[in-house]
Design an enzyme around this catalytic site. Structure first.
Site, PDB file in Angstrom:
ATOM      1  N   LYS A 121       0.844  -1.204   0.000  1.00 18.76           N
ATOM      2  CA  LYS A 121       0.000   0.000   0.000  1.00 18.76           C
ATOM      3  C   LYS A 121       0.882   1.258   0.000  1.00 18.76           C
ATOM      4  O   LYS A 121       0.592   2.215  -0.701  1.00 18.76           O
ATOM      5  CB  LYS A 121      -0.952  -0.003   1.211  1.00 18.76           C
ATOM      6  CG  LYS A 121      -1.927  -1.195   1.187  1.00 18.76           C
ATOM      7  CD  LYS A 121      -3.000  -1.092   2.241  1.00 18.76           C
ATOM      8  CE  LYS A 121      -2.509  -1.434   3.633  1.00 18.76           C
ATOM      9  NZ  LYS A 121      -2.190  -2.863   3.851  1.00 18.76           N
TER      10      LYS A 121
ATOM     11  N   ARG B 238     -10.513  -0.986   8.195  1.00 12.86           N
ATOM     12  CA  ARG B 238     -10.076  -2.361   8.413  1.00 12.86           C
ATOM     13  C   ARG B 238     -11.172  -3.205   9.058  1.00 12.86           C
ATOM     14  O   ARG B 238     -10.968  -4.378   9.298  1.00 12.86           O
ATOM     15  CB  ARG B 238      -8.857  -2.368   9.327  1.00 12.86           C
ATOM     16  CG  ARG B 238      -7.513  -2.444   8.585  1.00 12.86           C
ATOM     17  CD  ARG B 238      -6.472  -2.321   9.654  1.00 12.86           C
ATOM     18  NE  ARG B 238      -5.192  -2.863   9.417  1.00 12.86           N
ATOM     19  CZ  ARG B 238      -4.114  -2.140   9.117  1.00 12.86           C
ATOM     20  NH1 ARG B 238      -4.208  -0.865   8.860  1.00 12.86           N
ATOM     21  NH2 ARG B 238      -2.941  -2.720   9.051  1.00 12.86           N
TER      22      ARG B 238
ATOM     23  N   ARG C 257      11.469  -6.100   5.463  1.00 14.16           N
ATOM     24  CA  ARG C 257      11.247  -4.665   5.256  1.00 14.16           C
ATOM     25  C   ARG C 257      11.981  -3.795   6.287  1.00 14.16           C
ATOM     26  O   ARG C 257      12.002  -4.087   7.463  1.00 14.16           O
ATOM     27  CB  ARG C 257       9.736  -4.450   5.366  1.00 14.16           C
ATOM     28  CG  ARG C 257       9.253  -3.064   5.536  1.00 14.16           C
ATOM     29  CD  ARG C 257       7.813  -2.975   5.190  1.00 14.16           C
ATOM     30  NE  ARG C 257       6.914  -3.272   6.295  1.00 14.16           N
ATOM     31  CZ  ARG C 257       5.588  -3.221   6.193  1.00 14.16           C
ATOM     32  NH1 ARG C 257       5.023  -2.941   5.042  1.00 14.16           N
ATOM     33  NH2 ARG C 257       4.835  -3.483   7.224  1.00 14.16           N
TER      34      ARG C 257
ATOM     35  N   ARG D 299      10.671  -2.850  11.745  1.00 19.11           N
ATOM     36  CA  ARG D 299       9.610  -2.252  12.531  1.00 19.11           C
ATOM     37  C   ARG D 299       9.305  -3.227  13.655  1.00 19.11           C
ATOM     38  O   ARG D 299       9.363  -4.432  13.449  1.00 19.11           O
ATOM     39  CB  ARG D 299       8.367  -2.166  11.629  1.00 19.11           C
ATOM     40  CG  ARG D 299       7.890  -0.779  11.375  1.00 19.11           C
ATOM     41  CD  ARG D 299       6.888  -0.766  10.286  1.00 19.11           C
ATOM     42  NE  ARG D 299       5.629  -1.397  10.693  1.00 19.11           N
ATOM     43  CZ  ARG D 299       4.538  -1.396   9.929  1.00 19.11           C
ATOM     44  NH1 ARG D 299       4.566  -0.817   8.758  1.00 19.11           N
ATOM     45  NH2 ARG D 299       3.432  -1.971  10.325  1.00 19.11           N
TER      46      ARG D 299
ATOM     47  N   ARG E   9      -1.578 -10.329  12.433  1.00 20.33           N
ATOM     48  CA  ARG E   9      -2.017  -9.260  11.529  1.00 20.33           C
ATOM     49  C   ARG E   9      -2.695  -9.837  10.289  1.00 20.33           C
ATOM     50  O   ARG E   9      -3.700  -9.319   9.819  1.00 20.33           O
ATOM     51  CB  ARG E   9      -0.833  -8.366  11.149  1.00 20.33           C
ATOM     52  CG  ARG E   9      -0.430  -7.444  12.298  1.00 20.33           C
ATOM     53  CD  ARG E   9       1.019  -7.013  12.205  1.00 20.33           C
ATOM     54  NE  ARG E   9       1.258  -6.099  11.110  1.00 20.33           N
ATOM     55  CZ  ARG E   9       2.446  -5.917  10.554  1.00 20.33           C
ATOM     56  NH1 ARG E   9       3.500  -6.604  10.979  1.00 20.33           N
ATOM     57  NH2 ARG E   9       2.593  -5.053   9.577  1.00 20.33           N
TER      58      ARG E   9
HETATM   59  P1  AMP Z   1      -0.003  -0.797   9.327  1.00 21.74           P
HETATM   60  O1  AMP Z   1       1.202   0.078   9.249  1.00 21.74           O
HETATM   61  O2  AMP Z   1      -1.110  -0.327   8.426  1.00 21.74           O
HETATM   62  O3  AMP Z   1       0.337  -2.254   9.111  1.00 21.74           O
HETATM   63  O4  AMP Z   1      -0.591  -0.672  10.815  1.00 21.74           O
HETATM   64  C1  AMP Z   1       0.195  -1.018  11.931  1.00 21.74           C
HETATM   65  C2  AMP Z   1      -0.708  -1.276  13.124  1.00 21.74           C
HETATM   66  O5  AMP Z   1      -1.447  -0.071  13.436  1.00 21.74           O
HETATM   67  C3  AMP Z   1      -1.773  -2.336  12.937  1.00 21.74           C
HETATM   68  O6  AMP Z   1      -1.275  -3.647  13.169  1.00 21.74           O
HETATM   69  C4  AMP Z   1      -2.806  -1.910  13.981  1.00 21.74           C
HETATM   70  O7  AMP Z   1      -2.385  -2.250  15.289  1.00 21.74           O
HETATM   71  C5  AMP Z   1      -2.754  -0.387  13.873  1.00 21.74           C
HETATM   72  N1  AMP Z   1      -3.724   0.098  12.864  1.00 21.74           N
HETATM   73  C6  AMP Z   1      -3.457   0.699  11.680  1.00 21.74           C
HETATM   74  N2  AMP Z   1      -4.575   1.007  11.018  1.00 21.74           N
HETATM   75  C7  AMP Z   1      -5.606   0.592  11.794  1.00 21.74           C
HETATM   76  C8  AMP Z   1      -7.018   0.597  11.654  1.00 21.74           C
HETATM   77  N3  AMP Z   1      -7.631   1.101  10.560  1.00 21.74           N
HETATM   78  N4  AMP Z   1      -7.764   0.063  12.668  1.00 21.74           N
HETATM   79  C9  AMP Z   1      -7.190  -0.435  13.767  1.00 21.74           C
HETATM   80  N5  AMP Z   1      -5.861  -0.501  13.948  1.00 21.74           N
HETATM   81  C10 AMP Z   1      -5.062   0.001  12.983  1.00 21.74           C
END
Ligand code: AMP
Length: 220
Positions: free
Chosen positions: A20, A97, A131, A166, A177
């Site tokens: 993304k 999500r 990554r 990360r 996840r």
């Molecule tokens: P990402 O970088 O998009 O993989 O997000 C990292 C983490 O942030 C996720 O594993 C969730 O813990 C939290 N997170 C990001 N976006 C959301 C969302 N829309 N709803 C809930 N938690 C989120």
């Protein structure tokens, strides 16, 4: 050639590691002013600054779980209310999500398109576990698929970098996840399909997409 649209409201949807962030960078080459709104990035920024929001999100992020909807939805509503969004639209990355977030998004704004980034699970695992990013400028690299041209030196800003993941890019949290994604994705995809706003794209070679490919995908 027709004049391109200068505003688009697009949601990038796909599992962690579906590219993304990379896809957003490709879009920004054509629409440089469009805000890229990544909920994960906003949470990480808050975590770094130890804000109350960041501290609240940390316990969920560390386990690879979703931050509760009430926290996430308010945060996104606030961001989508800003001037740059009114003027240029948005690339929403990582939101919605859950079905609840999806319905909330419909209340907040119209969406032109939901792009479903389609990638198989093996590629996702490699992308996530390899990554890393440059601490100075944020450029993203991958130990397996996208190393810097000169080892240890950032291609973009020239700073020294080392492989440092990360904190949530490890095997245990990755499984959580991906499970969270799979559980929630189906109803969201169905929701946008019904509204005729869903478009599926093969995201295994996002870096090879040309400007024309992106223009076609986004119908600019
Ligand atoms: P990402 O970088 O998009 O993989 O997000 C990292 C983490 O942030 C996720 O594993 C969730 O813990 C939290 N997170 C990001 N976006 C959301 C969302 N829309 N709803 C809930 N938690 C989120």
């Amino acid at each position: 050639m027709n004049k391109l649209k200068t505003k688009v409201r697009v949601v990038l949807f796909g599992p962690p590691g579906s590219g993304k962030g990379t896809f957003s960078s490709q879009i920004k080459k054509i629409l440089p002013e469009i805000p890229h709104i990544s909920t994960g990035d906003i949470f990480r920024e808050n975590l770094k600054n130890e804000t109350p929001l960041g501290l609240k999100a940390k316990e969920f992020m560390d386990k690879g779980e979703l931050v509760p909807d009430e926290v996430t939805i308010d945060m996104v509503a606030d961001r989508l209310g800003k001037e740059d969004v009114k003027e240029h639209g948005f690339i929403l990355d990582g939101f919605p999500r859950t079905l609840n977030q999806t319905e909330a998004l419909t209340q907040i704004t119209d969406v032109d398109l939901l792009l479903l980034l389609d990638v198989n699970r093996d590629i996702i695992t490699k992308r996530i576990l390899g990554r890393y990013s440059c601490k100075s400028c944020g450029e993203i690299f991958n130990k397996y698929t996208l190393p810097p041209k000169v080892e240890g030196i950032c291609d973009k800003c020239g700073a020294e970098i080392k492989f440092e993941q990360r904190s949530d890019d490890n095997e245990e949290t990755l499984k959580n996840r991906l499970d969270a994604y799979e559980k929630n994705a189906k109803p969201i995809i169905k929701y946008y399909k019904k509204k005729k706003l869903l478009r599926k794209v093969n995201a295994e070679n996002t870096l090879k997409l040309t400007e024309n490919d992106i223009i076609k995908i986004l119908e600019l």
